[in-house]
Each structure stands twice: as structure tokens, then as C-alpha cells.
Write an enzyme that holds these catalytic residues in place. Structure first.
Site, PDB file in Angstrom:
ATOM      1  N   LYS A  86      -4.157   5.584 -17.765  1.00 50.58           N
ATOM      2  CA  LYS A  86      -5.503   5.272 -17.282  1.00 50.58           C
ATOM      3  C   LYS A  86      -5.917   3.862 -17.748  1.00 50.58           C
ATOM      4  CE  LYS A  86     -10.246   6.795 -17.383  1.00 50.58           C
ATOM      5  NZ  LYS A  86     -11.232   7.119 -18.368  1.00 50.58           N
TER       6      LYS A  86
ATOM      7  N   ASN B 121     -10.180   6.426   2.135  1.00 53.71           N
ATOM      8  CA  ASN B 121     -11.248   6.315   3.134  1.00 53.71           C
ATOM      9  C   ASN B 121     -11.780   7.702   3.467  1.00 53.71           C
ATOM     10  OD1 ASN B 121      -9.696   7.481   5.423  1.00 53.71           O
ATOM     11  ND2 ASN B 121      -8.387   5.724   4.969  1.00 53.71           N
TER      12      ASN B 121
ATOM     13  N   LYS C 104      -4.527  -3.941  19.707  1.00 47.33           N
ATOM     14  CA  LYS C 104      -3.706  -3.125  18.795  1.00 47.33           C
ATOM     15  C   LYS C 104      -2.566  -2.456  19.565  1.00 47.33           C
ATOM     16  CE  LYS C 104      -7.043  -2.110  15.212  1.00 47.33           C
ATOM     17  NZ  LYS C 104      -8.029  -1.205  14.656  1.00 47.33           N
TER      18      LYS C 104
ATOM     19  N   ALA D  13      -3.689   9.260  11.781  1.00 48.27           N
ATOM     20  CA  ALA D  13      -4.054   9.068  10.366  1.00 48.27           C
ATOM     21  C   ALA D  13      -4.797   7.756  10.154  1.00 48.27           C
ATOM     22  CB  ALA D  13      -2.787   9.094   9.506  1.00 48.27           C
TER      23      ALA D  13
ATOM     24  N   PHE E 119      -4.194   5.298  17.304  1.00 47.73           N
ATOM     25  CA  PHE E 119      -5.650   5.401  17.284  1.00 47.73           C
ATOM     26  C   PHE E 119      -6.194   4.048  16.873  1.00 47.73           C
ATOM     27  CE2 PHE E 119      -7.654   9.666  17.600  1.00 47.73           C
ATOM     28  CZ  PHE E 119      -6.550  10.332  18.092  1.00 47.73           C
TER      29      PHE E 119
ATOM     30  N   ASP F 227       3.161  -0.727   8.611  1.00 48.43           N
ATOM     31  CA  ASP F 227       2.389  -0.132   9.693  1.00 48.43           C
ATOM     32  C   ASP F 227       3.267   0.909  10.387  1.00 48.43           C
ATOM     33  OD1 ASP F 227       1.155   0.337  12.308  1.00 48.43           O
ATOM     34  OD2 ASP F 227      -0.253  -1.193  11.610  1.00 48.43           O
ATOM     35  N   ILE F 228       2.883   2.165  10.260  1.00 50.62           N
ATOM     36  CA  ILE F 228       3.750   3.268  10.716  1.00 50.62           C
ATOM     37  C   ILE F 228       3.840   3.322  12.242  1.00 50.62           C
ATOM     38  CG2 ILE F 228       4.056   5.785  10.682  1.00 50.62           C
ATOM     39  CD1 ILE F 228       2.543   5.639   7.902  1.00 50.62           C
TER      40      ILE F 228
HETATM   41  N1  CTP Z   1      -1.672   2.690  11.255  1.00 50.09           N
HETATM   42  C1  CTP Z   1      -0.412   2.999  10.739  1.00 50.09           C
HETATM   43  N2  CTP Z   1      -0.008   2.469   9.579  1.00 50.09           N
HETATM   44  C2  CTP Z   1      -0.796   1.635   8.882  1.00 50.09           C
HETATM   45  C3  CTP Z   1      -2.087   1.310   9.384  1.00 50.09           C
HETATM   46  C4  CTP Z   1      -2.497   1.868  10.577  1.00 50.09           C
HETATM   47  O1  CTP Z   1       0.309   3.767  11.383  1.00 50.09           O
HETATM   48  N3  CTP Z   1      -0.365   1.129   7.742  1.00 50.09           N
HETATM   49  C5  CTP Z   1      -2.054   3.257  12.547  1.00 50.09           C
HETATM   50  C6  CTP Z   1      -3.183   4.248  12.526  1.00 50.09           C
HETATM   51  O2  CTP Z   1      -2.698   5.564  12.299  1.00 50.09           O
HETATM   52  C7  CTP Z   1      -3.741   4.081  13.928  1.00 50.09           C
HETATM   53  C8  CTP Z   1      -3.503   2.606  14.232  1.00 50.09           C
HETATM   54  O3  CTP Z   1      -2.502   2.177  13.342  1.00 50.09           O
HETATM   55  O4  CTP Z   1      -2.991   4.816  14.856  1.00 50.09           O
HETATM   56  C9  CTP Z   1      -4.699   1.714  14.093  1.00 50.09           C
HETATM   57  O5  CTP Z   1      -5.291   1.871  12.840  1.00 50.09           O
HETATM   58  P1  CTP Z   1      -6.642   1.100  12.483  1.00 50.09           P
HETATM   59  O6  CTP Z   1      -7.024   1.444  11.084  1.00 50.09           O
HETATM   60  O7  CTP Z   1      -7.640   1.283  13.570  1.00 50.09           O
HETATM   61  O8  CTP Z   1      -6.230  -0.413  12.600  1.00 50.09           O
HETATM   62  P2  CTP Z   1      -5.370  -1.361  11.737  1.00 50.09           P
HETATM   63  O9  CTP Z   1      -4.093  -1.622  12.446  1.00 50.09           O
HETATM   64  O10 CTP Z   1      -5.254  -0.853  10.326  1.00 50.09           O
HETATM   65  O11 CTP Z   1      -6.219  -2.710  11.825  1.00 50.09           O
HETATM   66  P3  CTP Z   1      -7.676  -3.066  11.248  1.00 50.09           P
HETATM   67  O12 CTP Z   1      -7.836  -2.267   9.977  1.00 50.09           O
HETATM   68  O13 CTP Z   1      -7.586  -4.523  11.024  1.00 50.09           O
HETATM   69  O14 CTP Z   1      -8.660  -2.683  12.319  1.00 50.09           O
END
Ligand code: CTP
Length: 409
Positions: A290, A212, A341, A276, A327, A308-309
Site C-alpha cells: 500500500k 469507471n 472510431k 466493455a 461501442f 485496444d482490444i
Molecule cells: N476498447 C477496447 N480496448 C480499449 C479501449 C476501448 O476494446 N483499451 C473498445 C471499447 O470496448 C469500445 C470501443 O473500444 O467498444 C470504444 O471505446 P470508447 O471508450 O468509447 O473509446 P476509446 O477508443 O477508448 O476513445 P476515447 O476514450 O478517446 O473516446
């Protein structure tokens, strides 16, 4: 709050408020602080080296090329000696020099070579203060990490009224008291923080990946802001062109899985801030070679969820940090989505930004955020440089951490 037993380097600039530096020196000395001062050429028009030396009981530093102390290399040794550098009064002209990174005399050279925090205490006519050029400089200097105190509203030496009056010696003294109190407390308690930053990459083959637009800037700035406040900070970052300060332990990773492993290794910590933009999914199969176009049989990539960390941290029974901050990158129903969240991941605070805006957020130098606590209270921080947002987040975090209270006051 008073400041005691510190080493304070004053840079006394050329404005009528320079005379107040003498009162500040007396206050600092009365409380057992060691004070040294650099007097600029224009500062000399308002106060004399003799009065400063009499009060500081130290030599007053004036010249960049001083034959008598050349062996000490003053522009390096002075900043290494100091616990903080205070510039008072900070004139409009001095701010211009700092924002251009000039090193044309002892004062500007010490600042450019400094590894310490620098507190600017501006004083000038109200028109000079509100001029766009000065305000632009303020933003640049805040972005560089300079601290500001004032100016205050009041009657000025020129007889006009408005914003531009220098903070009083008492105000500067208690600002310094507060500053050191926080810093010493975090150091003494050995508070540790981890910050995640940047994107992750989920490889399909050796050269292709899903990722991203995140630049990592907000997370890096938060790590710097925490470090400035005396917190031992580890930064775990996905691919980014940014460079972190060497006092920040930085672990570079590529994928979400590597970020997860690095975070686990870093525990226990007291504060976790997950800025992140972690990829939610990774390809189930990563080809070692490849992928050739002729070999592709189907038109879709099969994905699986990454851990999800922040949720792992928020719900961690063994090592849950006292403060977990997530975040939320959103494009609609910002506060509602962010709050769910926060609940889902058991965070104490969540920082939400609108990533649909072109002038802030992902891959921009600017951000505009709302910070929501676990009782649903919201604090809005208007569009500003990411460094400014980081300092504001750090201040909120630290106040909350200090009073051990998880709701906004
Ligand atoms: N995050 C994380 N590990 C992941 C995905 C997200 O720690 N595998 C954390 C991000 O660092 C951030 C929070 O979760 O602090 C929210 O991330 P965001 O991308 O806004 O949301 P998602 O939980 O991924 O949900 P969605 O993509 O459905 O909005």
C-alpha cells in the site's frame, strides 16, 4: 416460413381469441410438430379440453396438482419437453401475473419454472392494451426476456377497432418458422461469439485503482440475447455484480490486460461485440504494498496506454471475426466521433451512446443508442431497457450475419 418437427407447448388463455388456438394446432400438426397444451381455467370458458385433445392427440393439461400425473411433475417436465412455449391469447390479467412472477396454477408455474423461450401473443380490447398498467407490464416482461408477437390493429370481437387483435394462426406459425430457422442455422453452423462487458480496474497498489462507472449490464444482456438465438457465447467481463446464465461461458477478469489475454484465448470466433468500458491507461508502476501518504514524492501518476482490444480484433489478419462490433461512449459529436472510431478500429458496426445523459447509459438500466455501419448508415434505437436494446442489437447482428452483408438494407 414453416415450422416442422418441433415440440410446441401451447398455453391457452381466457379470451375469445382462444378459439384460434385450434387452427394453430391443426397447422402445427399438419407439419409434423408435436403439440401439447395447457388450458387455463378461463381458457375453458372458450374451448374445451376435448377439442384440444382431439387435435393435439395428447392429453390436455389443466391442473397443477394432478393425481394422475403427479409422478411426472408436469410443471417441470412440460417446459423441459418443449422447444418453445406459446401463450395464446395472452390476456392483460395473465401478463400481470407473469410480471409479478406468480405461480398460482399450472400455466404460471410452468412459465416461472421454464428454461425455454416464451412467446406471448396478446389479445385484448384496445383500451386494455394501451392502459399504462398493461404497457408497464409489457416493458417488464420484455426485460425478463419474453418474446412478443402482436397485437395487431383491427376490428375486435367486442365491436371496437384498434390495437388488440391477436395475431392470426398463420402469423404465429410463420413467426415460429422464422424463430427456429435462425436458431437451427446458428446451431448447425456452430457460430461462436464473444462479448466483452463491464469496467476494468487498473491498480496503483493492492487497494487503489483507476476504473469507471460501467455496470456491465449492456454487455451481459447482449450475451443473453445472442445465447437465446442459439449462438455459443463467451462473456469476458470486468468486475460486476451481475450473474450470467449458466449456458454462457463466463470469464471474469480485472484489468484491461487480463481482458486482452482472455479475448486472445477465445479466438477464433465469428462475432465479437466489445461492450466493455476498458480503461485506456494503466499506471506504469503498481506498488506491491500500500502506498503510504508520506512516501508520495510527486503529485502525479504516470500512465501508459493499454492495448485496444476491439482494434486488435478488427485488424487481426489471422483471426478477424466476420463481424466486429464496437461501442462508443461519447458526450459530444456522437455520430461523428463514433464513425471515426469505427474506421480507426476497423469495426463493421459501432453502437454509440450518449454518456452525458443521467437517465441512460453507464450504470443505468436504460440505454439509448445509434448503430452506425461502415457505410455511415445510422439506425436509432430510442431509450429503452438494456435488455430491449440488446435484443435489437442481436437481431440486427444476426440478420447481417445471415445475409453476410455489412450494410443496412
Ligand atoms: N476498447 C477496447 N480496448 C480499449 C479501449 C476501448 O476494446 N483499451 C473498445 C471499447 O470496448 C469500445 C470501443 O473500444 O467498444 C470504444 O471505446 P470508447 O471508450 O468509447 O473509446 P476509446 O477508443 O477508448 O476513445 P476515447 O476514450 O478517446 O473516446
Amino acid at each position: 416460413m414453416s415450422v416442422k418437427n418441433k415440440k410446441i407447448l401451447l398455453i391457452i388463455g381466457g379470451g375469445i381469441a382462444a378459439y384460434k388456438s385450434l387452427d394453430l394446432i391443426r397447422l402445427l400438426k399438419k407439419n409434423n410438430n408435436d403439440v401439447k397444451a395447457i388450458l387455463t381455467d378461463s381458457g375453458k370458458e372458450f374451448v374445451t379440453p376435448l377439442s384440444i385433445t382431439t387435435l393435439t392427440k395428447n392429453k390436455t393439461f389443466e391442473n397443477l396438482f394432478d393425481k394422475n400425473s403427479e409422478a411426472d411433475i408436469d410443471h417441470i417436465s412440460l417446459s423441459r419437453w418443449a422447444d418453445i412455449i406459446v401463450v395464446l391469447p395472452t390476456t392483460a390479467n395473465f401478463m400481470t401475473k407473469l410480471s409479478l412472477g406468480k405461480a398460482e396454477d399450472l400455466a404460471t408455474t410452468v412459465i416461472l419454472a421454464s428454461n425455454k423461450d416464451i412467446l406471448l401473443v396478446p389479445a385484448m380490447n384496445v383500451r386494455m392494451w394501451i392502459h399504462k398498467a398493461t404497457q408497464k407490464n409489457v416493458k417488464i416482461l420484455q426485460d425478463y426476456g419474453y418474446l412478443f408477437l402482436g397485437p395487431e390493429k383491427g376490428e375486435m370481437a367486442c365491436g371496437e377497432y384498434g390495437e388488440g387483435k391477436m395475431a392470426s394462426p398463420r402469423q404465429i406459425f410463420s413467426y415460429l418458422g422464422n424463430y427456429f430457422n435462425k436458431k437451427d442455422l446458428f446451431k448447425k453452423k456452430r457460430i461462436k461469439a464473444l462479448v466483452t462487458a463491464g469496467p476494468t480496474r487498473e491498480y496503483l497498489d493492492p487497494v487503489r485503482y483507476i476504473s469507471n462507472e460501467s455496470s456491465g449490464k449492456q454487455g451481459y444482456e447482449i450475451a443473453h440475447a445472442l445465447n437465446r438465438l442459439g449462438i455459443k457465447t463467451t462473456l469476458i467481463t470486468g468486475p460486476s455484480n451481475l450473474i450470467s446464465k449458466k449456458e454462457i461461458k463466463t470469464k471474469k477478469i480485472i484489468s484491461a490486460n487480463e481482458m486482452f489475454e482472455a479475448v486472445k484465448k477465445c479466438l477464433p470466433v465469428d462475432i465479437a461485440i466489445c461492450a466493455a468500458a476498458v480503461a485506456d491507461f494503466k499506471p506504469i508502476i503498481k506498488s506491491k504494498t500500500k502506498i503510504k501518504k508520506d512516501n508520495i514524492k510527486c503529485k502525479s501518476i504516470e500512465l501508459e496506454r493499454n492495448r485496444d482490444i476491439v482494434e486488435f480484433l478488427g485488424k487481426n489478419n489471422k483471426h478477424r471475426p466476420s463481424l466486429v462490433i464496437g461501442f462508443a461512449a461519447e458526450t459530444e459529436n456522437l455520430n461523428k466521433n463514433a464513425f471515426s472510431k469505427l474506421r480507426q478500429k476497423n469495426c463493421d458496426l459501432i453502437v454509440v451512446n450518449d454518456i452525458s445523459k443521467k437517465d441512460s447509459g453507464l450504470n443505468s438500466d436504460y440505454n439509448r443508442v445509434s448503430i452506425i455501419d461502415n457505410s455511415g448508415k445510422i439506425k436509432v434505437i430510442k431509450k429503452n431497457k438494456k435488455s430491449f436494446i440488446a435484443n435489437a442489437i442481436a437481431e440486427i447482428v444476426l440478420d447481417k450475419f445471415l445475409i453476410n452483408d455489412r450494410s443496412f438494407n
